[in-house]
Design a protein around this motif. Structure first.
Motif: not given
Lengths: 245, 444
Positions: A2-20
């Motif tokens: 089998g061919v392993r599917a590429p790892a999903a890109a990490p979800a972007p942070p929430k805006a609140e997280t970026i500000l914190d």
């Protein structure tokens, strides 16, 4: 096989997280809580116009501020807030009380060590963008009163790199781009010491030369100037007369 | 916790700063070095780009700006003197057919200020102390400054200037009149054609041939002195000497006159004193004759002494990015009596913004003659070759919807000067305004 599917890109942070993350990157809540006032000095150059103003800014808890620009050939331009009233005065125009969105923006800028959640009703991640070679998160902040503004935070360092906003002034709305850089630490708090603003085709370069925290400030530092007080009394008197008719 | 750098937009009120006409001086023309040529080309490119990027009309009124560059850049590259290089740049700029665009020779920025301990006569830039208007084709002395070299030389208002340093004025005036025959700036350019020959280095003498009140030829040699007023430097605007005067005229009428909208820290305080000291006057005259303008925002500040309702506007400047309104900020205590504003062909820019705005708001009556029609907010920069470069960054439309550029302010009461009145020691413009103030009901 089998061919392993590429790892999903990490979800972007929430805006609140970026500000914190920005708060943490610039010193963290613990460091901020130790600071009760601030004095900043520097210069503002009208790039290409042969003008350079001396800037002095005082800020304190309770939304108090006093900003002074001294411009050769023009004189002093002063702005201030006492937590409720936002004012301006200059040799050019005399005293003025700010109203509406202009007042709200001035009080927001003066809010010292305030949580962004108290000043903005919404923060949204609007994607990612390259700002002068720096990969940034683009966050749109909607204030409790006024137009949304856009901020760009460095994905790696979490520091603010740029802001775009419409500035409400007495003369009208002015689109402005603000790039910040050269962060320096004072008392464990990182602050940008270079601020490049572009508005109506004119570039202003603010260079911060000193930041002092918890300075001994004179008790009347944030008092309303007498002519501003008189103006306030006059407008309050007019307001009362209007409502009593 | 929110921590933000000083993001507040600074000095939006300063943005419409300058609207001043600049009298470029004749430059000498030595041959250029390779470095000077390179800097001239760099300067040309800067001028071309700045106008392309900052003119409020992205289409530049239909001017083919690329074609202008293609035609004139080679001329700058090949220019053998600064005069030739500047001529090519000015040729490009002139294709816009607008005021407030120009090259200021670097020599104007040389230190011409007073030497420490120097008297007025040794300070650098010099003048003889007379004001001139060309009326009916003749260059007339319209005023003689008190204490000036001209007064010491017994020169009088109403005298006609015929020759300066031996050269007859008539051919010059004829040529200038023809060049500007379809322009609102004709009067301004005519008087400048005369004053540019009268002015020069302080301490140096100029011989002026007059026709006196009896049309007798009088030849006077006058040593120039530093101009009256405080020496003011604002950014890359050439040095100016700024003065303000205020007093009462007969009939309890206040009178304020100043020569530039500059030096606000000093001028606005003096203006305020002039208004406040006249609280019991029956009316006020603000004399803007000969005032070529200055910092646009000062018009708003001065208007605030005469308007007591917030939200009123003198007009709007239209930049490429945003319109900016000239909103008046009423003062705590305003002057509510009738206001007369005096203007003439040499009133320009901020003077026009103020006069037309107050007229549109029905707050002032305008006396005199049509203004220069040169009212575009502009900025001054320095070019790589050291020259100054003025360029307009906005159009301006008065509150009444009228563009001032190329149009000017039309007085409510046409009151021209005449040689007869000047020789008699009268000022018909002040007389007309004072008569109105004495008669108008609101002033009583």
């Amino acid at each position: 096989m089998g061919v392993r599917a590429p790892a999903a890109a990490p979800a972007p942070p929430k805006a609140e997280t970026i500000l914190d993350q920005y708060v943490e990157a610039t010193g963290g809540r613990a460091a901020y809580k130790k600071v009760h006032n601030e004095i900043t000095t520097g210069t503002m150059e009208f790039v290409g116009k042969g003008l350079k103003a001396a800037l002095t800014s005082y800020k304190a808890e309770g939304g108090k501020s006093y900003n002074l620009a001294e411009i050769p050939g023009v004189g002093k331009i002063e702005q201030g807030t006492d937590g409720e009233v936002a004012w301006e005065r200059s040799a050019l125009q005399g005293p003025r009380i700010k109203q509406g969105e202009e007042r709200a923006a001035a009080l927001r800028e003066a809010a010292f060590n305030a949580d962004w959640r108290d000043l903005f009703k919404k923060a949204e991640l609007a994607g990612e963008e390259d700002v002068d070679g720096t990969a940034c998160y683009k966050v749109i902040l909607t204030p409790n009163e006024g137009r949304p503004e856009t901020r760009y935070y460095d994905k790696k360092t979490h520091l603010l790199v740029k802001a775009s906003k419409i500035v409400k002034t007495a003369m009208g709305e002015i689109p402005a781009e603000i790039a910040v850089s050269e962060y320096k630490a004072v008392n464990g708090i990182l602050s940008a010491t270079k601020v490049r603003q572009v508005a109506i085709g004119q570039e202003f370069l603010i260079t911060i030369s000193s930041i002092e925290y918890n300075a001994g400030l004179p008790g009347n530092r944030f008092d309303l100037p007498d002519d501003v007080k008189a103006l306030l009394e006059k407008s309050n008197g007019a307001g009362k007369a209007a409502t009593s008719k | 916790m929110r921590r933000s750098p000083p993001l507040r937009l600074p000095i939006a009120v300063l943005w419409p700063v300058l609207a001043v006409l600049v009298a470029a001086r004749a430059a000498t023309a030595p041959a250029l070095t390779a470095e000077q040529r390179r800097l001239n080309v760099e300067s040309f490119d800067y001028v071309w780009s700045a106008i392309r990027d900052h003119h409020w009309d992205p289409k530049l009124g239909g001017v083919d700006w690329d074609a202008a560059r293609n035609e004139l850049r080679p001329k700058v590259e090949q220019a053998g003197t600064m005069t030739e290089a500047r001529a090519a740049m000015n040729d490009m700029i002139s294709r816009l057919h607008q005021t407030h665009f120009g090259i200021v020779p670097a020599e104007v920025y040389e230190d011409i200020g007073p030497r420490p301990g120097a008297g007025r006569e040794e300070s650098g830039e010099g003048t003889v102390g007379i004001d001139v208007r060309v009326i009916g084709g003749n260059a007339l002395v319209t005023s003689v400054e008190h204490g000036s070299p001209a007064q010491a030389g017994d020169v009088h208002p109403g005298w006609q200037i015929v020759r300066i340093d031996g050269a007859a004025l008539e051919p010059v005036l004829r040529k200038v009149a023809e060049t500007y025959k379809n322009s609102t700036m004709q009067g301004l350019m005519l008087s400048r054609a005369v004053t540019s020959k009268l002015d020069g280095k302080a301490g140096e003498k100029v011989r002026i041939e007059f026709l006196d009140g009896q049309d007798k030829t009088v030849s006077v040699e006058i040593a120039r002195e530093q101009p009256r007023g405080a020496r003011v430097q604002f950014g890359y605007l050439p040095v100016r000497y700024v003065w303000i005067e205020s007093h009462r005229l007969g009939g309890n009428i206040g009178y304020i006159r100043f020569n530039f909208f500059l030096d606000p820290a000093r001028l606005m305080a003096a203006f305020a004193d002039g208004v406040k000291s006249c609280a019991d006057c029956r009316g006020m005259i603000i004399d803007l004759r000969g005032n070529p303008g200055g910092i646009g925002v000062m018009a708003m500040g001065m208007a605030g002494w005469f308007l007591d309702h917030a939200g009123q506007e003198l007009g709007t400047m239209y930049t490429r990015e945003a319109p900016l309104k000239f909103v008046v900020n009423p003062r705590l205590e305003t002057f509510g009596k009738p206001l007369a504003i005096l203007v003439d062909s040499n009133s320009a820019s901020t003077s026009e913004i103020f006069a037309e705005g107050m007229k549109d708001l029905h707050r002032a009556r305008i006396f005199g003659t049509r203004t220069a029609g040169a009212a575009l907010p502009s900025v001054f920069e320095r070019l790589p070759n050291g020259d100054g470069f003025q360029y307009a960054i906005a159009n301006y439309i008065s509150e009444g919807g009228k563009p001032l550029e190329g149009v000017g302010v039309t007085p409510d009461v046409e009151a021209p000067l005449s040689r007869e009145a000047l020789l008699a020691g009268r000022d018909p413009v002040i007389d007309a305004a004072a008569d109105w103030l004495r008669q108008t009901k609101e002033a009583q």
